[in-house]
Design a protein around this motif. Structure first.
Motif, PDB file in Angstrom:
ATOM      1  N   LEU A  81       0.385  -1.033  -0.040  1.00 50.28           N
ATOM      2  CA  LEU A  81      -0.302   0.167  -0.115  1.00 50.28           C
ATOM      3  C   LEU A  81       0.885   1.190   0.373  1.00 50.28           C
ATOM      4  O   LEU A  81       2.124   1.357   0.651  1.00 50.28           O
ATOM      5  N   ARG A  82      -0.034   1.807  -0.560  1.00 49.24           N
ATOM      6  CA  ARG A  82       1.459   3.506  -0.660  1.00 49.24           C
ATOM      7  C   ARG A  82       0.145   4.946  -0.159  1.00 49.24           C
ATOM      8  O   ARG A  82      -0.789   4.541  -1.085  1.00 49.24           O
ATOM      9  N   ILE A  83       0.914   5.548   0.449  1.00 47.64           N
ATOM     10  CA  ILE A  83      -0.330   6.527   1.140  1.00 47.64           C
ATOM     11  C   ILE A  83       1.069   7.947   0.441  1.00 47.64           C
ATOM     12  O   ILE A  83       2.041   8.389  -0.094  1.00 47.64           O
ATOM     13  N   VAL A  84       0.138   8.180  -0.124  1.00 45.59           N
ATOM     14  CA  VAL A  84      -0.019   9.244  -1.523  1.00 45.59           C
ATOM     15  C   VAL A  84      -1.114  10.675  -1.083  1.00 45.59           C
ATOM     16  O   VAL A  84      -2.032  10.505  -1.911  1.00 45.59           O
ATOM     17  N   GLY A  85       0.118  12.225  -1.042  1.00 48.12           N
ATOM     18  CA  GLY A  85      -1.209  12.878  -1.234  1.00 48.12           C
ATOM     19  C   GLY A  85      -2.425  12.230   0.326  1.00 48.12           C
ATOM     20  O   GLY A  85      -3.661  13.340  -0.554  1.00 48.12           O
ATOM     21  N   GLY A  86      -2.150  12.447   1.368  1.00 49.18           N
ATOM     22  CA  GLY A  86      -3.091  11.485   1.805  1.00 49.18           C
ATOM     23  C   GLY A  86      -3.817  11.095   1.983  1.00 49.18           C
ATOM     24  O   GLY A  86      -4.910  10.695   2.668  1.00 49.18           O
ATOM     25  N   SER A  87      -3.451  10.416   0.801  1.00 57.19           N
ATOM     26  CA  SER A  87      -4.691   9.090   0.637  1.00 57.19           C
ATOM     27  C   SER A  87      -4.044   7.681   0.432  1.00 57.19           C
ATOM     28  O   SER A  87      -2.407   8.017   0.583  1.00 57.19           O
ATOM     29  N   ILE A  88      -4.605   6.775   0.474  1.00 56.26           N
ATOM     30  CA  ILE A  88      -4.028   5.057   0.381  1.00 56.26           C
ATOM     31  C   ILE A  88      -4.444   4.958  -0.943  1.00 56.26           C
ATOM     32  O   ILE A  88      -5.325   5.198  -1.054  1.00 56.26           O
ATOM     33  N   GLN A  89      -3.460   3.809  -1.248  1.00 57.50           N
ATOM     34  CA  GLN A  89      -4.074   3.352  -3.162  1.00 57.50           C
ATOM     35  C   GLN A  89      -2.875   2.925  -2.764  1.00 57.50           C
ATOM     36  O   GLN A  89      -1.743   1.812  -1.909  1.00 57.50           O
ATOM     37  N   ALA A  90      -3.118   1.258  -3.458  1.00 63.00           N
ATOM     38  CA  ALA A  90      -2.226   0.492  -3.883  1.00 63.00           C
ATOM     39  C   ALA A  90      -1.099  -0.029  -4.949  1.00 63.00           C
ATOM     40  O   ALA A  90      -0.848   1.031  -5.807  1.00 63.00           O
TER      41      ALA A  90
END
Lengths: 301, 236
Positions: B222-231
């Protein structure tokens, strides 16, 4: 004996049991012990004062309540007749166990402190005093006064109420002050231990954080502090109580010439009373630390 | 909103539009995610992206300021402090800064989760000693935390996190201060725990560690980018 001392030592040791999770707190621990010791020392004196005044109030109340005096002021030629009449009245008064006129020697002895040993009593218009000893039920002073007024106009009943009441009131007030002092000492002990516990908890916010991280409940964390402060208070109070009792025991002996001050010590079973001070101090510490710990922990997020 | 779903029976952790912010600004927002029992996750992202904050939401050191986070089916905001403590006993946490009690020996620190749970530490001494040996800290068992190196402290923190065999292990940069050999060893321990059905979440920058894990067990990154989490992409 050694085994007992060893167990006590283990119990008192800050490094034993679950409270090891709390780091040693030298300053606050010493402060708690000293405060508890000082307060226990003062508590022993307040207790001695309270018990002594209690005894004094009882004694004054009991002794003065059982005796009264009839004073006859009459012309010399009527003195003997009125004295006989008063004694006769008293002997038939319910509640009077005994009544007798004081002899000239006894009256001289009473006046001696003021007028010296060579008082010519027969040349002075000194009233005749009649000592009245009550039985356990006591007599009706108002009824007796009316009878005396009718049959011996020069006779005045003094049932010592006006002397006794302020003395007993003063003694009772001193006793109340003693009890209030004890309560204040307990409250002050609680306040000081609360401050020390607050300081210890605030200084250990990081420890609290780690303990919570691994799943410690607030009650567990609080208990670690409570046990430590309670034991410190108990040890301090034991020392203070022992010192207080030794100091009381070393007060001058009570004597017949002594007054209130020489009767300040404990008597008989009253010597056991100070022994409740250390467990009470520990109880106060337990309650104060527990309340402080839970309050501080609630504020630590 | 970004949604990453993984469903395998009852989820141990579920985020629904969860977010966290303070002073009016949102650090994390709109995170929806489920962590199934026995799953293995890596959490990546640039420094300051909110990885540590995200992990703190998962063991209720922080609570979501928007949306919901359910841990073992419960919203920590609805729980008493004692209930949160009980819940944390089911989660092993390796903090980035380790967090030890400096007046206790390393052995006592590692045993701390047992101590606070009022479990008999002496009865579990063999497990404790075995674990300390396994992380290479047998010689340092009596040392105080300040006497240990950064790597030793991290190994001890991991040992403490797993001593009670928790259902979830959350680790924040657990291999940040250890050499590759020890990283592999710690990873192997986490992989073994995962194979025993434990859910693992590791926040890390170490791509080699992620690749090494992928070689051994099914993982999700999982990656946190710009305050959001995404695969994360398949390049990992």
């Amino acid at each position: 004996m050694n085994a007992l001392l060893s167990r006590l030592n283990a119990l008192m040791s800050p490094e034993s049991g679950a409270d090891r999770v709390v780091p040693p707190s030298g300053f606050t621990a010493s402060l708690t012990m000293f405060s508890a010791g000082a307060m226990a020392f003062l508590a022993v004196f307040a207790m001695a004062l309270s018990l002594a005044t209690s005894r004094l109030a009882d004694r004054w109340g009991a002794e003065l309540a059982r005796s009264s005096t009839v004073r006859i002021s009459a012309p010399e030629e009527q003195m003997a007749a009125q004295t006989a009449a008063v004694v006769a009245i008293l002997q038939t008064t319910p509640g009077v166990r005994a009544a007798r006129a004081l002899t000239d020697e006894e009256q001289t002895a009473l006046l001696e402190p003021w007028f010296g040993p060579d008082l010519p009593l027969d040349t002075l218009p000194v009233p005749q005093l009649i000592e009245v000893i009550e039985d356990t039920d006591g007599f009706d002073p108002q009824g007796l006064r009316l009878r005396l007024q009718a049959e011996a106009p020069g006779a005045v009943l003094d049932d010592h109420t006006r002397w006794r009441r302020p003395l007993v009131d003063a003694a009772n007030r001193l006793r109340t002050l003693g009890i209030m002092s004890l309560l204040l000492i307990a409250a002050t002990t609680g306040a000081m231990i609360t401050l020390a516990a607050n300081a210890a908890l605030s200084a250990n916010a990081q420890v609290v954080s780690v303990l919570r991280l691994v799943g410690a409940r607030d009650r567990y964390i609080a208990n670690a502090f409570v046990r430590r402060f309670t034991l410190r208070a108990l040890v301090g109070a034991l020392g203070g109580t022992a010192l207080g009792m030794i100091s009381i025991a070393l007060l001058p002996e009570a004597s017949t010439a002594g007054g209130f001050l020489t009767g300040l010590g404990f008597q008989g079973v009253h010597w056991f009373w100070p022994l409740i001070v250390p467990p009470l101090a520990a109880l106060v510490a337990l309650i104060a630390t527990r309340a402080a710990a839970l309050r501080v922990l609630k504020g630590l997020t | 909103m970004t949604t990453v779903n993984q469903t395998r029976g009852g989820d141990v952790i579920e985020l629904q539009e969860a977010g966290y912010g303070y002073d009016g600004s949102a650090l994390l927002s709109g995170m929806s995610l489920t962590l199934a029992p026995g799953s293995f996750h890596f959490l990546t992202g640039p420094s300051g992206a909110g990885k540590t904050t995200f992990l703190k939401l998962l063991y209720a050191e922080l609570t979501a300021t928007s949306g919901r986070v359910h841990i073992f089916g419960q919203d920590p905001r609805q729980l008493s402090r004692d209930e949160v403590s009980d819940m944390r006993r089911r989660i092993g946490v390796v903090h980035q800064d380790c967090q030890f009690l400096d007046h206790l020996s390393m052995r006592e620190n590692v045993a701390l989760p047992l101590t606070v749970a009022r479990r008999d530490v002496s009865a579990e001494a063999s497990n404790l000693d075995e674990l300390l040996s396994w992380v290479g800290l047998a010689q340092q068992a009596r040392s105080l935390p300040p006497e240990l190196s950064g790597g030793e402290r991290q190994r001890a923190a991991l040992a403490r996190a797993v001593i009670t065999s928790p259902e979830i292990v959350l680790a924040d940069e657990p291999t940040g201060n250890v050499d590759w050999e020890m990283s592999q060893k710690l990873l192997n321990l986490l992989v073994q725990l995962n194979k025993m059905g434990k859910t693992i979440v590791i926040a890390t920058h170490d791509l080699n560690l992620i690749r090494a894990a992928k070689a051994q067990v099914a993982t999700r990154v999982l990656r946190i980018v710009g305050g959001s989490i995404q695969a994360a992409g398949a390049d990992l």
